[in-house]
Scaffold this active site. Structure first.
Site, PDB file in Angstrom:
ATOM      1  N   ASN A  12       2.144   8.395  -7.091  1.00  0.00           N
ATOM      2  CA  ASN A  12       0.899   7.628  -7.013  1.00  0.00           C
ATOM      3  C   ASN A  12       0.414   7.617  -5.565  1.00  0.00           C
ATOM      4  O   ASN A  12       0.837   6.794  -4.761  1.00  0.00           O
ATOM      5  CB  ASN A  12       1.137   6.210  -7.526  1.00  0.00           C
ATOM      6  CG  ASN A  12      -0.161   5.447  -7.715  1.00  0.00           C
ATOM      7  OD1 ASN A  12      -1.116   5.666  -6.977  1.00  0.00           O
ATOM      8  ND2 ASN A  12      -0.185   4.553  -8.682  1.00  0.00           N
ATOM      9  N   ASP A  13      -0.473   8.539  -5.267  1.00  0.00           N
ATOM     10  CA  ASP A  13      -0.982   8.713  -3.909  1.00  0.00           C
ATOM     11  C   ASP A  13      -1.583   7.445  -3.340  1.00  0.00           C
ATOM     12  O   ASP A  13      -1.829   7.357  -2.137  1.00  0.00           O
ATOM     13  CB  ASP A  13      -2.102   9.760  -3.933  1.00  0.00           C
ATOM     14  CG  ASP A  13      -1.598  11.147  -3.611  1.00  0.00           C
ATOM     15  OD1 ASP A  13      -0.565  11.256  -2.947  1.00  0.00           O
ATOM     16  OD2 ASP A  13      -2.264  12.107  -4.031  1.00  0.00           O
ATOM     17  N   CYS A  14      -1.913   6.529  -4.185  1.00  0.00           N
ATOM     18  CA  CYS A  14      -2.647   5.354  -3.740  1.00  0.00           C
ATOM     19  C   CYS A  14      -1.770   4.120  -3.594  1.00  0.00           C
ATOM     20  O   CYS A  14      -2.274   3.034  -3.331  1.00  0.00           O
ATOM     21  CB  CYS A  14      -3.805   5.098  -4.698  1.00  0.00           C
ATOM     22  SG  CYS A  14      -4.945   6.480  -4.701  1.00  0.00           S
TER      23      CYS A  14
END
Ligand code: GLC
Ligand code: GLC
Length: 820
Positions: free
Chosen positions: A486-488
């Site tokens: 989850n890049d965020c």
């Protein structure tokens, strides 16, 4: 609203009106030369690298959305009426319109005032060019005098520079025009040895190469002056914006058809043979001339298209299924593998939503793309694995991205996404299971492309695991670094300034924030590596890996479980993320999927509880949301995730990539109905009936579908380039239908919906053909209870590898699991 239908025999999606909710695009090319093409002929082309070798210009975020393309104009020279047979850009009403999006080709046909035109666009296999074949037919009872104009706008190669550096670029453009060919040679005099050409099969009535001359002052592509007046200006571009437009006059008798072929291509010359004569500044055309001659000859087009089709038939023959569900058949047999090829080729670089400028090949993305592609062309997967591994760092970490042209890690982004390296193990394992090619593990591969640093690939995999083990946090769970899958989720970036990147600005020491997702991923990867180590008879390694995995499972059970589901993470302060004790963001989908895939809690009922929580809290009629409740406020300590409005992207959309993990988790628990119900919700073909809601192409997966908290619940975005392609293919083919290659056999382990009587399939695997029939008697659900291989009963559900060339008959019958 109906926008079209699937023509499964032709392996096409047929679009029947041009004004689709968004441009519905397709890709041309499968090797080095690629193009993006919409149902109204918008798009652009590039050679290998969409940033550095962009042939034509496309204007992102434009109005209308889709501007810049491969446009044909037709003009009735008797009355001056002109139109686009792809509707755009002129958008004059058409009497008929049809676009067929096929496998690596697109055809668009339309009629106006009794003049019918059909344009076929494709890249002949093995070539670095695209062919446009235009067939114009006069359906009138009288002769028609038609002017046909082609048009493209050249990009000055580096798409980033092209879109920004106007003070220079308005003065650099150069072309040559010879016979019916327009050559684009900007910067060829100095450091480039490549050029583009745009050729026409016919003698020209005229041409234009200067955009503003062709269009005329204050006019756009919808009304070029040359087209309106019925004659080009023969303009010669010097600076400004070089384009290519050919003007061909066609005098068509009643019911006569004429073909005109255009060829847009990329060519390179050796550095010492750039010019002809050598002292001149004129492009040496000796190599490209025969290529142009060949492909402007209409008689070569049909054979090349047939070759393209048979290439695709061969790719798709690896797995053919016949199930009771049409949408499943269509996606598994045609569109899902097609999308897997596209993601393999382009990673996340260029689509309607990716500009081709910002992102190279992602380490994590490309590794996962291999999961859905390895069976299609194993040799290309093998090369990709070696390329990826060569960008791995000596620490075991990974460069997050690399540039396709140089294959070097992208230093601007660097590393520190702590899930990255583990995906390499998933990918290598998928390739080995497909091919049995253990020799890959002996290949010597450098770290960060540094000469002299080479080790066998097997050692690279060991370092992937060690990278995690050397970065454990206070609970013995893996440190998250900049972000995990989850890049965020940026637990070490406390960003208060709007100009900062959440991923690359780390302003906190990353020694506390831990990821339960990576913990699950570590267990899956370790178990894959255990099997690989055993196959190499490295039993000590296998034992160590196994005990590391067991310790990680214990850590998850101890500190990664929230009572009814798996936690997501611990943040910078050691507080829980994704817990019932949080106000927002209480449950995340990723750790539920990944931890159940890792087998955590399958014995003691926690896995089943996690899946129940997913169903109760995250599932919607459009798929499984990533997180609930979505964040309504900015959480400094969580990062980018809480910057999206509720229901979008990582903040609670239906993030399609994660849905297959839930499906696989359900199959691991034997829940065929649940797994398949999830599968149908995200299946693009099954969603075609709600195209007005879904809005993206009904033939490919999108990254994200707006979640329940969004005002546009059910609306897809970011179609095409997404890990959803590979993972959905894995979930349906290997876990629901259960045809799963393993290192030493083909596992037949279907977990089907109860209502299915069974299905049949053909699988090509390591050179042999497996004709598989699965039967599920009425009222029975469970796993395979009886397996016949060429009529002989086999214990368990593993079909042994058969000699290449053989045809193996596999019959499996599902039996109700005994409840011991
Ligand atoms: C995008 C990225 C992928 C990432 C995902 C979740 O799809 O390409 O790398 O895992 O978003 O943030
Ligand atoms: C991924 C995510 C996206 C995020 C981006 C940052 O693509 O999907 O939401 O903004 O990474 O690089």
């Amino acid at each position: 609203m109906d926008y079209g239908y699937f023509d499964d025999d032709a392996k096409e999606y047929v679009i029947t009106r041009p004004d689709t909710p968004l441009p519905w695009i397709n890709y041309l090319g499968t090797e080095d030369y690629f193009g993006l093409i919409s149902n109204t002929a918008g798009g652009c082309s590039f050679y290998r690298d969409p940033r550095l070798r962009r042939l034509t210009r496309y204007r992102y975020n434009n109005v209308p959305f889709d501007v810049g393309g491969r446009y044909i104009y037709l003009r009735d020279d008797q009355d001056g009426d002109y139109w686009s047979p792809s509707w755009q850009p002129v958008r004059r009403p058409l009497e008929s319109y049809e676009c067929r999006q096929g496998l690596s080709y697109t055809s668009i046909k339309a009629a106006r005032n009794g003049v019918h035109a059909e344009t076929l666009y494709f890249v002949p296999p093995g070539e670095t060019l695209e062919v446009w074949r235009v067939q114009v037919r006069n359906d009138r009872d009288v002769r028609a005098d038609i002017s046909l104009f082609s048009s493209i706008e050249f990009c000055l190669w580096d798409a980033q520079d092209d879109a920004t550096n106007f003070q220079r670029n308005f003065s650099t453009g150069e072309v040559e025009v010879l016979d019916s060919v327009i050559y684009h040679k900007t910067e060829y005099r100095e450091r480039r040895n490549h050029f583009a050409y745009f050729a026409c099969s016919e003698l020209l009535a005229g041409f234009d190469t200067q955009r503003d001359t062709f269009l005329g002052p204050y006019r756009g592509w919808d009304a070029p002056e040359a087209v309106a007046r019925g004659e080009c200006f023969n303009s010669d571009a010097h600076g400004w914006a070089p384009i290519g437009s050919h003007h061909v006059r066609l005098s068509l008798e009643s019911h006569e058809t004429r073909q005109v072929v255009f060829v847009l291509g990329y060519a390179e010359n050796p550095l010492d043979a750039k010019f002809d004569p050598p002292q001149s500044q004129i492009i040496n055309k000796s190599q490209v001339r025969p290529v142009i001659e060949r492909w402007t000859d209409p008689s070569n087009v049909d054979a090349a298209l047939a070759a393209l089709r048979s290439t695709w038939d061969e790719y798709l023959s690896v797995l053919r299924v016949s199930t009771p569900d049409e949408d499943t058949n269509r996606m598994v047999n045609i569109w899902n593998p097609y999308q897997c090829m596209t993601t393999f080729n382009l990673s996340r670089s260029m689509s309607s939503f990716e500009s081709g400028i910002g992102r190279g090949m992602g380490f994590r993305d490309s590794s996962q793309d291999i999961l859905g592609f390895a069976s299609m062309i194993p040799s290309r997967a093998r090369q990709r694995l070696l390329d990826l591994a060569a960008t791995q760092l000596a620490t075991g970490g990974a460069n997050h991205q690399y540039q396709p042209l140089t294959k070097r890690g992208n230093a601007q982004i660097g590393s520190g996404f702590n899930d990255d390296p583990l995906w390499l193990i998933f990918a290598v394992s998928a390739y080995l299971k497909e091919t049995g090619d253990l020799g890959l593990l002996d290949e010597l591969v450098p770290y960060d492309n540094a000469e002299g640093s080479e080790t066998p690939l097997y050692e690279h995999l060991g370092r992937c695991v060690r990278y995690t083990l050397e970065r454990l946090g206070p609970h013995g769970l893996p440190l998250i670094g900049r972000a995990d899958w989850n890049d965020c989720l940026n637990l070490n970036c406390f960003s208060e300034n709007s100009g900062e990147s959440f991923q690359t600005t780390e302003n906190k020491e990353g020694v506390v924030a831990e990821s339960v997702f990576i913990a699950g991923q570590f267990v899956v990867a370790s178990r894959e590596l255990v099997q690989i180590a055993r196959a190499l008879a490295k039993f000590d390694d296998a034992t160590t890996l196994e005990s590391n995995a067991r310790r990680m499972v214990e850590a998850i059970e101890r500190d990664g479980w929230d009572g009814d589901w798996f936690l997501r993470a611990y943040d910078y302060f050691g507080n829980v993320v994704g817990s019932r004790s949080n106000e927002e963001g209480r449950i995340f989908a990723e750790p539920q999927g990944m931890c159940v895939m890792a087998g955590v809690g399958v014995q003691d009922g926690r896995a089943a509880r996690a899946m129940t929580s997913v169903r109760d809290l995250l599932a919607t009629e459009h798929g499984v949301m990533l997180v609930q409740p979505s964040f309504t406020r900015y959480h400094l300590e969580l990062g980018e995730i809480s910057t999206y409005p509720p229901g979008y992207k990582e903040n609670g959309s239906i993030f399609c990539h994660v849905n297959p993990w839930i499906m696989i988790g359900e199959t691991m628990l034997g829940h065929g109905d649940a797994a398949f119900a999830y599968y149908r919700r995200t299946n693009p073909s099954a969603r075609a009936v709600i195209s007005d809601v879904h809005r993206c192409e009904p033939y490919v997966y999108a990254q994200t579908i707006a979640g329940r908290d969004a005002p546009t619940f059910g609306e897809a975005k970011n179609s095409w380039l997404t890990g959803s392609a590979s993972w959905h293919f894995v979930a349906i083919s290997q876990w629901i239908l259960g045809i799963r290659p393993e290192l030493n056999g083909l596992r037949i382990d279907p977990v089907l919906p109860e209502s299915w009587p069974g299905f049949s399939a053909t699988r090509q695997w390591r050179g042999a053909t497996y004709e598989i029939v699965v039967r599920q008697p009425p009222g029975v659900t469970g796993r395979v209870g009886r397996l016949l291989v060429d009529d002989k009963p086999v214990e368990g559900n593993l079909v042994p590898e058969a000699p290449a060339g053989s045809v193996v008959r596999v019959e499996a019958e599902v039996a109700t699991a005994s409840s011991d």
